[in-house]
Design an enzyme around this catalytic site. Structure first.
Site, short mmCIF file in Angstrom:
data_model
loop_
_atom_site.label_atom_id
_atom_site.label_comp_id
_atom_site.label_asym_id
_atom_site.label_seq_id
_atom_site.Cartn_x
_atom_site.Cartn_y
_atom_site.Cartn_z
N GLU A 1 -8.89 29.62 -8.30
CA GLU A 1 -10.08 28.81 -8.59
C GLU A 1 -9.64 27.38 -8.84
O GLU A 1 -8.85 27.12 -9.75
CB GLU A 1 -10.85 29.35 -9.81
CG GLU A 1 -11.55 30.68 -9.57
CD GLU A 1 -12.48 31.10 -10.69
OE1 GLU A 1 -12.99 30.19 -11.40
OE2 GLU A 1 -12.69 32.32 -10.87
N GLU B 1 -9.88 36.12 -15.21
CA GLU B 1 -9.97 35.37 -16.47
C GLU B 1 -10.02 36.32 -17.67
O GLU B 1 -10.93 36.28 -18.50
CB GLU B 1 -11.17 34.41 -16.44
CG GLU B 1 -11.00 33.32 -15.41
CD GLU B 1 -12.05 32.20 -15.50
OE1 GLU B 1 -12.97 32.31 -16.34
OE2 GLU B 1 -11.93 31.23 -14.74
#
Length: 514
Positions: free
Chosen positions: A319, A196
Site C-alpha cells: 500500500e 495491517e
C-alpha cells in the site's frame, strides 16, 4: 556480490572525474556494478471493497448497459491491459479481515449480504466474489494477490480458500469449485496472511502476530506441482522498525516469502489537505512524506539483511500513494479524491525509489486502482477517464523485468523556506532487447532542471516522452479527460558521449537510448 546503490554524491563523498567544478544535477551510470532485475510486480495495483472501487469501478454486473465482460467494464479491462499491470491485490485492505470468502461464491441471488463497517457502513451484497475476481484477473492478464482473513477468520477458512482456488485433484473444496462452474484451478501464487495486523487487522503486538502468522502459514499449501505459495506477512506501519525486527527474528524463513510495508504520502493525518486546491507548501510536504519512502526502505532492508543476508525474503510495499481529504460532497468513507500533477510527480519519484531498491523491493501495490485514493482510473456512469498517475505508470512500464542500471546522482535542492528536498529523481534500466530507459522527475515546483548524464556508453539516439501541465493543480476531469497526457519530449540530446536533459518544473520524463 557487488554492492550497488542509489545515492547522492554529496552524502557519499563520491567525486566523478567528468564533472565540472560547478556542475549540478549530474548522473553517472555505474557500469562496474551489476544491478538486479526490476521485478515487474513492483508495478502492482490494489482493489479493495471500498467506495466505488469494485462496484461501479471494476464491476457493473452483466445486465448493465455499460459494455462488460461477465460484469467487468470493458473500458477498464482495455486500459489496465495497456498499463501491463502485473498483479492485483484483493479484497482489502481493512475489508480483508472481515471478509469470509464463502459468502462470495455460488449463485449470486443466494449470497448473504454484510455491512462494510470499515468503509461507509454500506451493504455489501457479495455479488463480486472469488470467481468474479479471479476470472477478471485472467481477462486482465495479471496475477491475483489474495489477502487472507486472519483478523476474524480461522486457519481452516484460509486453508480451504487456498485449496478451493488451487487444488486440481479431487477434494471437498475443489469439488465445490467445480460445482460452481470452474473445473481448472486458478493457481493463485500470492497470498497475504492478514492485513495491517497492528491496526484494523486485530490491533496485535508484533510478537503475537508473528506466532499467528506461523500458525496460518503452516496450513497453507501450494496444492499443485513444482510451485510454492508466495506468503506475505502483514508488515510495518511506515517507520515501525521494531515490527520488522520481530517478524524477521521470529518467523522461520521456510514459512515466509515476503514482508509488507505500508506508507502513504500524507501531510498530516488530522489535516490531509485538499486534493486539488493545495498550496506549494502543501505540495512540498506531500513530496517530503513521499520521498521518506527511500529512508524507510533503507532501514527496513537493513533489518531484513541481518536475518536474511541472501535477500530471499522480499519487501512488499503493498500500500502506497498520496492520501488527501475526500472530495467535497462525497461519502467520507469512500475516500474519493482527484488526481493532479502532484500525484504524477509523487508516482514517478516513488517508482524510481522502488526501482533503485530492486534487490529487496520485489512487489508493490499502488492504492488504489479505481475511484479511491491515488487511483489510475476514475469512472462516472458509463464514462471513464485516465488520471495523471495512470500515465506515469504506463510510461514507466518499460522498466518491468529490465535490469537495473545502478547510478550515482548529485541533485540540486528544491528549497522552500528553510527546508529542502532533492530536486531530481532518477532510475535507469536495460531491457531484454538491450534498450536503455531512463526515468527522470523534476520535483521543483518552479525551476527547470538541467541534468548531465554520463552513460559510459556509445548511444547514438535518444527520444522521450514528457508528462506535465500548466499548473501543479491541473487534473483530468470528465469534461476535460485529456488535459494531462504524455507528449513527445525534445529536451534531451547526446553531446560528446554525455546525455544532456532540460526538464521543466514538476514534470516526469521517460527517455529511450539506443
Amino acid at each position: 556480490m557487488k554492492k550497488y546503490c542509489y545515492i547522492r554524491l554529496g552524502i557519499m563523498g563520491l567525486l566523478l572525474s567528468w564533472q565540472a567544478v560547478n556542475a549540478q544535477n549530474t548522473v553517472s551510470f555505474l557500469k562496474d556494478t551489476t544491478g538486479p532485475v526490476i521485478n515487474r510486480n513492483i508495478y502492482g495495483h490494489f482493489a479493495e471493497h471500498l467506495g466505488n472501487c469494485i462496484y461501479g469501478g471494476f464491476y457493473v454486473g452483466d445486465t448493465s448497459h455499460i459494455p462488460n465482460t461477465k460484469g467487468v467494464r470493458q473500458d477498464v479491462i482495455a486500459a489496465l491491459r495497456k498499463l501491463k499491470i502485473p498483479n492485483l491485490r484483493w479484497p482489502g485492505g481493512c475489508f480483508a479481515d472481515t471478509y469470509h470468502w464463502k459468502d462470495g461464491i455460488g449463485p449470486k441471488a443466494g449470497r448473504p449480504a454484510i455491512v462494510n463497517t470499515w468503509w461507509g457502513n454500506v451493504t455489501e451484497d457479495n455479488s463480486f466474489g472469488t470467481h468474479d475476481f479471479l476470472n477478471m484477473c485472467e481477462e486482465l492478464g495479471t496475477e491475483p494477490y489474495l489477502a487472507g482473513n486472519v483478523g476474524s477468520g480461522t486457519v481452516q477458512e484460509l486453508s480451504d480458500w487456498v485449496q478451493y482456488v488451487n487444488f486440481e485433484g479431487k477434494s471437498p473444496m475443489s469439488d465445490l469449485r467445480v460445482q460452481h462452474g470452474r473445473n481448472n484451478p486458478w493457481k493463485v501464487r500470492f497470498w497475504g496472511v492478514g492485513n495491517e495486523a497492528w491496526g484494523c487487522g486485530g490491533n496485535m503486538r508484533p510478537e503475537y502476530y508473528a506466532d499467528i502468522y506461523r500458525k496460518y502459514a503452516t496450513f497453507m499449501h501450494s496444492n499443485w506441482k513444482n510451485e510454492h505459495l508466495f506468503r506475505i506477512a502483514s508488515g510495518a506501519n511506515s517507520s515501525d522498525y521494531n515490527w520488522t525486527e520481530v517478524l524477521m527474528k521470529n518467523i522461520p524463513k521456510n514459512l515466509l516469502e515476503g514482508v509488507a510495508l505500508h506508507h502513504y504520502a500524507v501531510i498530516s493525518w488530522n489535516q490531509k489537505g485538499d486534493a486539488v486546491n493545495f498550496s506549494e507548501r502543501q505540495y512540498f510536504q506531500t513530496m517530503q512524506s513521499g520521498l521518506f519512502m527511500d529512508s524507510l526502505i533503507h532501514k527496513h532492508s537493513a533489518i531484513m539483511d541481518k536475518y536474511d543476508p541472501q535477500k530471499k525474503v522480499a519487501l512488499v510495499v503493498d500500500e502506497w500513494g498520496g492520501w488527501y481529504d475526500v472530495a467535497s460532497g462525497t461519502n467520507p468513507g469512500f475516500l474519493f479524491q482527484q488526481n493532479t500533477m502532484r500525484d504524477a510527480v509523487l508516482a514517478g519519484a516513488t517508482l524510481n525509489i522502488f526501482n533503485n531498491h530492486a534487490d529487496r523491493v520485489r512487489m508493490a501495490n499502488l492504492a488504489q486502482a479505481i475511484n479511491v485514493l491515488q487511483s489510475v482510473i476514475l469512472t462516472h456512469g458509463d464514462t471513464m477517464i485516465l488520471t495523471p498517475t495512470y500515465h506515469v505508470m504506463e510510461m514507466y512500464n518499460v522498466h518491468q523485468d529490465a535490469t537495473l542500471i545502478p547510478i550515482a546522482i548529485h541533485s540540486n535542492d528544491y528549497t522552500l523556506g528553510k527546508e529542502k528536498l532533492p530536486a531530481v529523481s532518477v532510475s535507469a534500466s536495460k531491457d531484454k532487447a538491450g534498450v536503455t530507459h531512463i526515468t527522470l522527475v523534476n520535483i521543483d515546483a518552479s525551476k527547470a532542471q538541467d541534468i548531465t548524464v554520463n552513460t559510459q556508453g556509445s548511444f547514438k539516439s535518444v527520444n522521450g516522452r514528457l508528462l506535465t501541465s500548466a499548473k501543479l493543480q491541473d487534473y483530468n476531469s470528465f469534461s476535460q479527460p485529456d488535459k494531462i497526457k504524455p507528449v513527445a519530449f525534445n529536451g534531451a540530446a547526446i553531446r560528446n558521449g554525455n546525455l544532456t536533459v532540460k526538464i521543466p518544473p514538476y514534470a516526469v520524463v521517460v527517455l529511450t537510448l539506443q
